[in-house]
Design a protein around this motif. Structure first.
Motif, PDB file in Angstrom:
ATOM      1  N   ALA A 217       0.650  -0.773  -0.273  1.00 56.61           N
ATOM      2  CA  ALA A 217      -0.309  -0.428  -0.139  1.00 56.61           C
ATOM      3  C   ALA A 217       0.876   1.137  -0.006  1.00 56.61           C
ATOM      4  O   ALA A 217      -0.028   2.122   0.290  1.00 56.61           O
ATOM      5  N   VAL A 218       2.264   1.501   0.006  1.00 57.09           N
ATOM      6  CA  VAL A 218       2.870   2.108   0.018  1.00 57.09           C
ATOM      7  C   VAL A 218       2.644   3.173  -1.121  1.00 57.09           C
ATOM      8  O   VAL A 218       2.689   4.278  -1.062  1.00 57.09           O
ATOM      9  N   ARG A 219       2.991   2.483  -2.258  1.00 61.02           N
ATOM     10  CA  ARG A 219       3.272   3.562  -3.440  1.00 61.02           C
ATOM     11  C   ARG A 219       1.793   4.333  -3.953  1.00 61.02           C
ATOM     12  O   ARG A 219       1.235   5.873  -3.686  1.00 61.02           O
ATOM     13  N   SER A 220       0.457   4.021  -2.959  1.00 58.02           N
ATOM     14  CA  SER A 220      -1.075   4.705  -3.138  1.00 58.02           C
ATOM     15  C   SER A 220      -1.178   5.623  -2.077  1.00 58.02           C
ATOM     16  O   SER A 220      -1.481   6.864  -2.436  1.00 58.02           O
ATOM     17  N   VAL A 221      -0.339   5.612  -0.711  1.00 57.83           N
ATOM     18  CA  VAL A 221       0.147   6.757   0.201  1.00 57.83           C
ATOM     19  C   VAL A 221       1.057   7.917  -0.949  1.00 57.83           C
ATOM     20  O   VAL A 221       0.368   9.104  -0.554  1.00 57.83           O
ATOM     21  N   LEU A 222       1.991   7.828  -1.013  1.00 59.66           N
ATOM     22  CA  LEU A 222       3.128   8.011  -1.737  1.00 59.66           C
ATOM     23  C   LEU A 222       2.164   8.562  -2.875  1.00 59.66           C
ATOM     24  O   LEU A 222       2.816  10.632  -2.965  1.00 59.66           O
ATOM     25  N   VAL A 223       1.726   8.431  -3.549  1.00 58.50           N
ATOM     26  CA  VAL A 223       1.693   9.518  -4.776  1.00 58.50           C
ATOM     27  C   VAL A 223       0.555  10.906  -4.133  1.00 58.50           C
ATOM     28  O   VAL A 223       0.263  11.202  -5.253  1.00 58.50           O
ATOM     29  N   ARG A 224      -0.657  10.678  -3.396  1.00 58.89           N
ATOM     30  CA  ARG A 224      -1.182  11.584  -2.733  1.00 58.89           C
ATOM     31  C   ARG A 224      -0.380  12.564  -2.245  1.00 58.89           C
ATOM     32  O   ARG A 224      -1.227  13.399  -1.677  1.00 58.89           O
TER      33      ARG A 224
END
Length: 326
Positions: A217-224
């Motif tokens: 889930a790290v990418r989904s947080v970073l792209v925000r």
């Protein structure tokens, strides 16, 4: 032990119960019978162990040396020389790595630290950074909130990750910039204090706490986010800033350990490990942000930290280790 007929990767579980931090009791020889059997049955030529705090890693290195295998040890962390825990660990490393064939560190700062702690010849130690699968961290500008600037901080909530610094800069920075929000992910003993600091400053609506974030889930947080903030007090390399840069975020990090070696200055803004230093770097980041091209940055990180390059360099160390052992 049953061996598969055709196998590229084999995972063997040893029947040892961890007693603290997923480590087994440091007996130095307790795992020797099982390790020796694996080394002999699988005809192991090179044993590669990781992590200075792993008791299994140190025992495996000594067992492999007794079995005549080439040994490679990778150290991922920085440790001191004065506190009791570091003194004990450094003494253990001097013993277990006394006859290691080669060693790998993730940064030049890490190499200097390991050479001093384990009394290794510098010529035995190679510097090979961690790799990142950049395809898993592609930018997605559509996930950013229009009209707002979001700062993302993902780390374990422990002292050495600089959580006290994060708690110190949050009220001051958000008071200066009403259009800035924070997303904070991670869990640990420092989380309650950080939540309390945010609550007391009345910043709850502008700071989102995610708690533990699963790796997938790290990418989904970073792209925000637009900016990534790392407040660590010590780091040998810091994979988090590489992943954030691959996702297109401009990175602000404390100037500690091997961090200055990780990314170029157009992607990484360095700060002194103090509240004032971090605030100054964040102000610079806000000015720099309009010039950032997330996709160009993603491509740069992809080329710098590809698995193909890291794998080739690691194989070269294996060949040298075998030659040295022979």
């Amino acid at each position: 032990m049953d061996r598969p007929k055709l196998s590229i990767l084999m995972v063997i579980y040893l029947p040892r119960r961890p007693f603290v931090l997923e480590n087994t009791l440091p007996t130095f020889f307790g795992l020797y019978p099982a390790l020796h059997r694996i080394l002999a049955t699988e005809r192991v030529g090179v044993l590669h162990a990781h992590q200075a705090f792993s008791t299994m890693a140190h025992e495996a290195v000594m067992a492999a040396r007794c079995a005549g295998c080439a040994t490679v040890f990778t150290d991922h962390s920085l440790f001191g020389f004065a506190d009791l825990g570091s003194i004990a660990l450094n003494k253990a490393m001097k013993h277990s790595l006394a006859d290691v064939s080669a060693a790998i560190c993730v940064s030049h700062t890490s190499k200097e630290n390991t050479v001093l702690r384990a009394c290794l010849p510098p010529s035995l130690v190679s510097v090979i950074p961690n790799a990142v699968d950049a395809a898993l961290y592609t930018p997605d500008l559509g996930q950013r909130q229009p009209g707002r600037i979001t700062v993302v901080a993902l780390s374990r909530m422990v002292y050495r990750k600089g959580i006290d610094l994060l708690a110190g800069i949050l009220p001051r920075f958000l008071a200066r910039h009403p259009k800035v929000d924070f997303i904070i992910g991670g869990d640990g003993p420092k989380l309650p204090g950080l939540r309390r600091a945010v609550s007391e400053a009345g910043l709850g609506p502008r700071v989102e706490f995610l708690g533990h974030v699963k790796p997938e889930a790290v990418r989904s947080v970073l792209v925000r986010g637009h900016l990534f903030l790392n407040c660590s007090l010590t780091e040998a390399f810091c994979m988090a800033i590489v992943e954030a840069a691959a996702a297109g975020l401009l990175v602000v990090s404390t100037r500690v350990g091997g961090v200055p070696e990780v990314l170029p200055s157009d992607i990484l803004l360095l700060a002194e490990p103090s509240c004032d230093g971090i605030l100054e770097a964040l102000e610079t980041a806000l000015v720099t942000l309009p010039t950032i091209d997330p996709w160009r940055q993603h491509q740069a990180v992809r080329e710098m930290y590809s698995w193909r390059s890291v794998t080739q360099r690691t194989e070269d160390v294996y060949y040298r280790a075998v030659q040295a052992r022979n």
